[in-house]
Design an enzyme around this catalytic site. Sequence first.
Site, PDB file in Angstrom:
ATOM      1  CG  HIS A  42    -105.910  30.572 154.232  1.00 48.14           C
ATOM      2  ND1 HIS A  42    -104.536  30.434 154.335  1.00 48.14           N
ATOM      3  CD2 HIS A  42    -106.126  31.450 153.224  1.00 48.14           C
ATOM      4  CE1 HIS A  42    -103.960  31.194 153.414  1.00 48.14           C
ATOM      5  NE2 HIS A  42    -104.895  31.835 152.727  1.00 48.14           N
ATOM      6  CG  ASP A  48    -107.238  34.583 151.959  1.00 51.71           C
ATOM      7  OD1 ASP A  48    -106.018  34.396 151.827  1.00 51.71           O
ATOM      8  OD2 ASP A  48    -108.094  33.721 151.705  1.00 51.71           O
ATOM      9  CG  HIS A  65    -102.313  34.667 152.408  1.00 49.63           C
ATOM     10  ND1 HIS A  65    -102.961  34.211 151.275  1.00 49.63           N
ATOM     11  CD2 HIS A  65    -101.183  35.273 151.964  1.00 49.63           C
ATOM     12  CE1 HIS A  65    -102.265  34.535 150.203  1.00 49.63           C
ATOM     13  NE2 HIS A  65    -101.186  35.199 150.586  1.00 49.63           N
ATOM     14  CG  MET A  90    -102.553  38.319 149.882  1.00 52.36           C
ATOM     15  SD  MET A  90    -104.043  37.569 149.208  1.00 52.36           S
ATOM     16  CE  MET A  90    -104.857  37.145 150.728  1.00 52.36           C
ATOM     17  N   GLY A 111    -105.832  38.048 145.406  1.00 49.48           N
ATOM     18  CA  GLY A 111    -106.751  39.183 145.372  1.00 49.48           C
ATOM     19  C   GLY A 111    -108.214  38.777 145.388  1.00 49.48           C
ATOM     20  CG  PHE A 112    -110.363  39.063 143.077  1.00 47.60           C
ATOM     21  CD1 PHE A 112    -111.321  39.961 143.558  1.00 47.60           C
ATOM     22  CD2 PHE A 112    -109.277  39.557 142.372  1.00 47.60           C
ATOM     23  CE1 PHE A 112    -111.185  41.325 143.328  1.00 47.60           C
ATOM     24  CE2 PHE A 112    -109.129  40.927 142.139  1.00 47.60           C
ATOM     25  CZ  PHE A 112    -110.087  41.816 142.621  1.00 47.60           C
ATOM     26  N   GLY A 113    -111.174  35.316 145.477  1.00 47.73           N
ATOM     27  CA  GLY A 113    -111.509  33.902 145.508  1.00 47.73           C
ATOM     28  C   GLY A 113    -112.136  33.516 144.174  1.00 47.73           C
ATOM     29  N   GLY A 157    -105.499  28.812 146.018  1.00 48.03           N
ATOM     30  CA  GLY A 157    -106.137  29.367 144.823  1.00 48.03           C
ATOM     31  C   GLY A 157    -106.631  28.279 143.889  1.00 48.03           C
ATOM     32  N   GLY A 158    -107.947  28.222 143.719  1.00 49.06           N
ATOM     33  CA  GLY A 158    -108.514  27.271 142.760  1.00 49.06           C
ATOM     34  C   GLY A 158    -108.410  25.821 143.201  1.00 49.06           C
TER      35      GLY A 158
HETATM   36  C1  DX5 Z   1    -106.631  34.578 147.003  1.00 50.81           C
HETATM   37  C2  DX5 Z   1    -106.620  34.131 148.455  1.00 50.81           C
HETATM   38  C3  DX5 Z   1    -107.142  32.761 148.608  1.00 50.81           C
HETATM   39  C4  DX5 Z   1    -108.562  32.606 148.229  1.00 50.81           C
HETATM   40  C5  DX5 Z   1    -108.751  31.212 147.732  1.00 50.81           C
HETATM   41  O1  DX5 Z   1    -106.111  35.836 146.939  1.00 50.81           O
HETATM   42  O2  DX5 Z   1    -105.309  34.129 148.968  1.00 50.81           O
HETATM   43  O3  DX5 Z   1    -106.887  32.215 149.895  1.00 50.81           O
HETATM   44  O4  DX5 Z   1    -109.449  32.839 149.293  1.00 50.81           O
HETATM   45  O5  DX5 Z   1    -110.015  31.123 147.253  1.00 50.81           O
HETATM   46  P1  DX5 Z   1    -110.484  30.004 146.233  1.00 50.81           P
HETATM   47  O6  DX5 Z   1    -110.338  28.689 146.958  1.00 50.81           O
HETATM   48  O7  DX5 Z   1    -111.868  30.400 145.987  1.00 50.81           O
HETATM   49  O8  DX5 Z   1    -109.607  30.075 145.029  1.00 50.81           O
HETATM   50 ZN    ZN Z   2    -104.871  33.009 150.938  1.00 48.07          ZN
END
Ligand code: DX5
Ligand code: ZN
Length: 224
Positions: free
Chosen positions: A34, A36, A67, A69, A143-145, A177-178
């Site tokens: 994936h 991002d 993906h 964004m 936006g963030f992991g 996400g999460g």
């Molecule tokens: C969030 C991204 C996700 C992110 C998931 O904006 O789209 O793909 O990388 O990260 P985790 O698994 O850390 O929530």
């Molecule tokens: Zn993503």
Amino acid sequence: MQTLTIAPSLLAADFRRLDSQIKAVKDAGVQWLHLDVMDGHFVPNISFGPPVISSVRKGTDLFLDTHLMIENPDLSLEAFREAGSDMITVHQEACRHLHRTIARIHELGAKAGVALNPATPLSTLTDILGDVDLVLIMTVNPGFGGQKFIERSIDKIKECREMIASTKRHIFLEVDGGIDPLTAPNAVRAGADVLVAGTSIFRESDPGKAVQRLLTALSSPQIR
Ligand code: DX5
Ligand code: ZN
């Protein structure tokens, strides 16, 4: 039984050694990666673009699940396809002419997905579901992991699975996400079949073992 796909998100990987990180998840049986892409406008963070995806493509035959964004994704669909994306997912919220955007992704020879933010209702998909290959339900705000899974997403995943079933087409239902060994089983029970996981895989010392832990959590009898 559903076929499950794990899609490790490179966002959480160590960019100094992408090759070995990708190899570790591939050796653990993963088939998707994936990617991002963030532009600092649609989401308040900037990640990477076509050049990085192109480098990743040169080093792997994994299915590249991109993906986007970003605002105005129409302007760069071709670049992301040329870089080697197999699936291109755009956000419903970023596309004024979503039907045209999905058609363009197909014209470029890629699979097309549509993503929904946590506050965007499923009803916005009614007239496009028949055209997409994947629906991505964001289970955090993009936006963030490393953010916490929004529990209320479970009902949305269930409802989306029902909508997909009513089309009688194969459409992937991806969650992002999460996702970790605690949240993944509930998302799968609700109907998700593609699990994006960044932190829970690449922030572990052994990403391959982390994939195994996720798979073990998903096959444990209490979730069936
Ligand atoms: C969030 C991204 C996700 C992110 C998931 O904006 O789209 O793909 O990388 O990260 P985790 O698994 O850390 O929530
Ligand atoms: Zn993503």
